[in-house]
Motif scaffolding. Structure first.
Motif, short mmCIF file in Angstrom:
data_model
loop_
_atom_site.label_atom_id
_atom_site.label_comp_id
_atom_site.label_asym_id
_atom_site.label_seq_id
_atom_site.Cartn_x
_atom_site.Cartn_y
_atom_site.Cartn_z
N PHE A 59 3.29 -22.98 42.09
CA PHE A 59 2.63 -23.40 40.86
C PHE A 59 2.44 -24.91 40.95
CE2 PHE A 59 1.80 -22.00 36.40
CZ PHE A 59 1.39 -23.23 35.89
N LEU A 60 1.20 -25.34 41.16
CA LEU A 60 0.89 -26.76 41.29
C LEU A 60 0.40 -27.28 39.94
CD1 LEU A 60 -0.95 -26.85 44.75
CD2 LEU A 60 1.50 -27.08 44.25
N GLU A 61 1.22 -28.11 39.29
CA GLU A 61 0.92 -28.58 37.95
C GLU A 61 0.15 -29.89 37.98
OE1 GLU A 61 3.94 -27.91 34.84
OE2 GLU A 61 5.33 -27.53 36.48
N ASN A 62 -0.63 -30.13 36.91
CA ASN A 62 -1.30 -31.42 36.68
C ASN A 62 -2.09 -31.90 37.90
OD1 ASN A 62 -0.06 -31.66 34.07
ND2 ASN A 62 1.81 -32.32 35.09
N VAL A 63 -2.89 -31.00 38.47
CA VAL A 63 -3.65 -31.36 39.68
C VAL A 63 -4.60 -32.51 39.39
CG1 VAL A 63 -5.31 -30.54 41.38
CG2 VAL A 63 -3.45 -29.04 40.65
N ARG A 64 -5.25 -32.48 38.25
CA ARG A 64 -6.20 -33.55 37.89
C ARG A 64 -5.52 -34.92 37.93
NH1 ARG A 64 -7.42 -35.54 32.63
NH2 ARG A 64 -6.10 -33.88 31.80
N THR A 113 -4.58 -40.35 42.76
CA THR A 113 -4.11 -41.33 43.72
C THR A 113 -4.52 -40.91 45.13
OG1 THR A 113 -1.99 -40.18 44.02
CG2 THR A 113 -2.11 -41.82 42.27
N ASN A 114 -4.48 -41.88 46.05
CA ASN A 114 -4.92 -41.63 47.42
C ASN A 114 -4.14 -40.50 48.10
OD1 ASN A 114 -6.82 -43.66 47.27
ND2 ASN A 114 -5.43 -45.23 48.05
N ASP A 115 -2.83 -40.50 47.87
CA ASP A 115 -1.99 -39.53 48.57
C ASP A 115 -1.69 -38.30 47.73
OD1 ASP A 115 -0.48 -40.97 46.75
OD2 ASP A 115 1.36 -40.81 47.92
N GLY A 116 -2.26 -38.21 46.53
CA GLY A 116 -1.93 -37.11 45.62
C GLY A 116 -2.27 -35.75 46.17
N ILE A 117 -3.45 -35.59 46.77
CA ILE A 117 -3.86 -34.29 47.27
C ILE A 117 -2.98 -33.86 48.44
CG2 ILE A 117 -5.60 -35.13 48.91
CD1 ILE A 117 -6.07 -32.13 46.59
N VAL A 118 -2.57 -34.83 49.27
CA VAL A 118 -1.68 -34.52 50.41
C VAL A 118 -0.32 -34.07 49.90
CG1 VAL A 118 -0.47 -35.50 52.39
CG2 VAL A 118 -2.87 -36.07 52.00
N GLN A 119 0.20 -34.72 48.87
CA GLN A 119 1.50 -34.33 48.32
C GLN A 119 1.44 -32.91 47.75
OE1 GLN A 119 2.53 -37.41 45.53
NE2 GLN A 119 2.99 -38.90 47.13
N LEU A 120 0.34 -32.56 47.10
CA LEU A 120 0.18 -31.21 46.58
C LEU A 120 0.08 -30.19 47.71
CD1 LEU A 120 -2.34 -31.90 43.66
CD2 LEU A 120 0.03 -31.11 43.42
N GLN A 121 -0.63 -30.54 48.77
CA GLN A 121 -0.73 -29.65 49.93
C GLN A 121 0.65 -29.42 50.55
OE1 GLN A 121 -3.60 -31.94 52.14
NE2 GLN A 121 -5.29 -30.56 51.61
N GLU A 122 1.42 -30.49 50.65
CA GLU A 122 2.77 -30.37 51.21
C GLU A 122 3.64 -29.49 50.33
OE1 GLU A 122 3.14 -34.69 53.51
OE2 GLU A 122 3.91 -34.47 51.46
N LYS A 123 3.52 -29.65 49.02
CA LYS A 123 4.33 -28.83 48.10
C LYS A 123 3.96 -27.36 48.23
CE LYS A 123 5.82 -28.25 43.31
NZ LYS A 123 5.82 -26.79 43.40
#
Length: 643
Positions: A250-255, A260-270
């Motif tokens: 469950f990936l919260e608060n994607v928007r 941030t620059n690294d936000g999408i990578v952190q979500l992918q890692e999670k």
């Protein structure tokens, strides 16, 4: 299992009626004195409350009351499928009852199957091993066998462990114990205490997702902010997660996180970590690589993934890949923007589902739960309750916040609140929420804005220390914010705030000076932060500042001089992302209470302990993998101080 309540172990007998963590379902003839015994004692040694009954025959043809209670009270079920498992009608009866428990638990219970010297194909009844036994049972128990077949085939869909004859049983047991301990932390999402009017929507969504259907299903839940999209997604996620084992995310608060620059990578890692691919998660270098890795993994695993609060269609591909998904996978997306749901994703179409406003009766019921602690208003407050509930526009978030605001207040306060609500246009939800913010005192407002800008989804401890040292009375303040439904404290002690309230808090900060960020109390947008750092004039208004640096290469590293920071006399919170500062800071920033750096040690060569007057600091953090242990951060400071 060919055992009896009459032969319960003393530990089990004492604990009957308690809530178990694990129930072992096994054929004693095959594994009792070997694998199952080893697993049982390993779980007990790890502090897990396990139910296992002793080697006595069941009495009668139904599961006895004590054994039934043990199954009902357990949370995790471990069926151990072995060679003669299906020959035991009691193993099969327990399994059928386990399956019913899990399906009715709304995601709170789960099954972890073990295939001991058998193959999943055997359990799926595609070989004679179990099929012949069921044909034999069918002669005496034709009705029950139907349920047993269904239970076997459904459990086989859940990922478990195969114990081969030439494989280390000790290693498998170790993995099972680790998984059980992990599941005690669980991926279940926290939902509001008061859920009103969601039953029909949850039922409709679970029918659309249909976990028994073999094709992939993608659902897009859309609607305005505050209408309950995330809440209904959490409830559905909790109900369905047990069908997907550990392959849930469950990936919260994607928007917010992708800003941030690294936000999408952190979500992918999670996501990769959540679905059991932690090795790949640690190797994600950029979003394109992450997308390819996710696409490859999701093509081989049946998953349940929720992407919460998206506003960019490209992020859907980044987070679930661009390849075909494994059959029976389920993807849920929540968004305020219906257009991102159009077209194909992963070679399939997203089914749109619109969240509609609550009807008047349900809005009144939810309002009363927050205003009075019951489903209906007091007689002398009935008219006021109905009018205020109507003015919230049927938005659950507004209903909760306004209901909590008037709780315990006198009638004059209620009447004034209604007047304020009537002055707000019907569609302006933020202005309705602002009424509750305006009723806070100055210190409570400061904490609310700090959380909205910096601390949501962060542990509360450090922030509480900072606020206490600033004289903001954090304990009472956080209690007020919680009771007003403006924030929540999650089980892991993190702050949680609805995205609509985050938006409102940040909008309030922007309104302090719409055209000049240097005159705002808090600055967190990277471009604005760097711009105001470089300007010459003093920034007396700025209390909190976050400067996000670039990722990945040294040229993106940002250095800030002490002369630049001398222009911030009232700064109390400073967070630098891939940045550091140089020069003598001891003579400035007497109000600075928090310093947070996101920098590896080889970039902090200019950082010296004698640069900072540390007696004023309450929080010092080095947020980098090599400094997860705070003591290592302080060791670095001490070493540099001695240079």
């Amino acid at each position: 299992m060919a055992n009896s309540e009459a032969g319960l172990s003393s530990d089990a007998a004492r604990a009957l009626g308690d809530e178990y963590e694990v129930f072992l379902n096994f054929r004693g003839f095959d594994t009792r004195y070997g694998f199952t015994d080893f697993l049982y004692h390993s779980l007990v040694d790890a502090g897990v409350h396990v139910f296992r009954d002793e080697d006595k025959l069941h009495v009668g043809e139904v599961i006895g009351e004590n054994l039934l209670r043990a199954i009902n009270n357990s949370i995790i079920y471990i069926p151990i499928f072995s060679a003669t498992y299906a020959s035991s009608k009691w193993c099969l009866r327990e399994l059928a009852h386990i399956r019913d428990n899990v399906s009715q638990s709304k995601g709170k219970k789960s099954i972890l199957p073990i295939f001991f010297h058998v193959e999943p194909e055997d359990v799926k009844l595609k070989t004679p091993l179990y099929s012949d036994d069921l044909l034999e049972h069918e002669k005496k128990f034709p009705i029950e066998v139907k349920a047993w077949r269904k239970a076997l085939t459904e459990v086989d869909e859940i990922k478990g462990w195969n114990v081969k004859k030439d494989q280390s049983q000790a290693m498998i047991v170790k993995l099972v114990v680790k998984r059980v301990l992990e599941k005690q932390e669980l991926k279940q999402k926290l939902v509001p205490e008061h859920l009103v009017g969601l039953d029909d929507q949850v039922k409709h969504l679970t029918e659309l997702l249909d976990v028994n259907h073999r094709n992939v299903r993608l659902i897009g839940i859309y609607g305005m902010g505050g209408i309950g999209k995330t809440t209904v997604a959490k409830v559905v996620f909790n109900e369905l997660s047990s069908f997907f084992g550990e392959c849930c995310s469950f990936l919260e608060n994607v928007r917010e996180k992708t800003s941030t620059n690294d936000g999408i990578v952190q979500l992918q890692e999670k996501l990769l970590s959540d679905i059991g691919d932690s090795g790949s998660a640690n190797r994600v270098k950029n979003s394109d690589q992450g997308m390819k890795r996710i696409g490859k993994v999701l093509g081989t695993k049946k998953v349940l993934v929720v992407l919460d609060d998206l506003d960019n269609k490209d992020h859907i591909k980044k987070l679930i890949g661009n390849n075909s998904l494994h059959s029976r996978s389920r993807i849920i997306i929540t968004t305020r923007n219906k257009t991102i749901l159009q077209g194909q994703v992963c070679k399939g179409k997203i089914i749109p589902y619109e969240m509609i406003k609550m009807d008047d009766d349900l809005a009144l019921e939810l309002f009363c739960r927050h205003a009075f602690g019951k489903n209906f208003p007091s007689n002398d407050y009935y008219w006021l309750s109905k009018q205020i509930a109507l003015k919230t526009g049927g938005l659950p978030l507004a209903v909760e916040v306004i209901g909590s605001l008037v709780n315990g207040k006198d009638k004059a306060f209620w009447e004034e609140t209604l007047i304020k609500l009537r002055e707000v246009p019907e569609e302006e939800i933020m202005e309705k929420l602002r009424i509750s913010y305006d009723d806070l005192n100055e210190h409570q407002q400061k904490k609310f804005l700090d959380i909205a800008c910096f601390f949501f989804n962060e542990k509360k401890t450090d922030a509480m220390y900072m606020w206490a040292d600033c004289g903001f009375y954090p304990i009472r303040g956080i209690d007020v914010l919680t009771s007003r439904c403006l924030i929540k404290i999650l089980d892991d002690d993190k702050f949680w705030m609805h995205d609509q309230l985050i938006d409102m808090g940040r909008q309030i900060v922007h309104q302090e000076s719409p055209n000049d960020p240097s005159k705002q109390s808090r600055v967190w947008i990277a471009k604005e932060a760097l711009e105001i750092i470089r300007t010459e004039e003093r920034k007396n208004k700025v209390e909190a500042l976050e400067i996000k640096g670039s990722l990945g290469i040294r040229t993106g590293f940002t250095k800030i001089t002490n002369e630049e920071f001398e222009k911030f006399p009232n700064l109390r919170f400073l967070k630098l992302g891939l940045a550091t500062f140089t020069g003598d800071f001891a003579r400035c920033h007497s109000k600075l209470k928090w310093i947070s750096l996101y920098s590896p040690s080889y970039w902090i060569t200019d950082f010296r302990a004698d640069n900072i007057y540390f007696n004023d600091l309450v929080v010092f953090k080095l947020d980098y993998n090599e400094f997860k242990d705070d003591s290592k951060a302080w060791d670095l400071i001490k070493v540099n101080h001695m240079l």
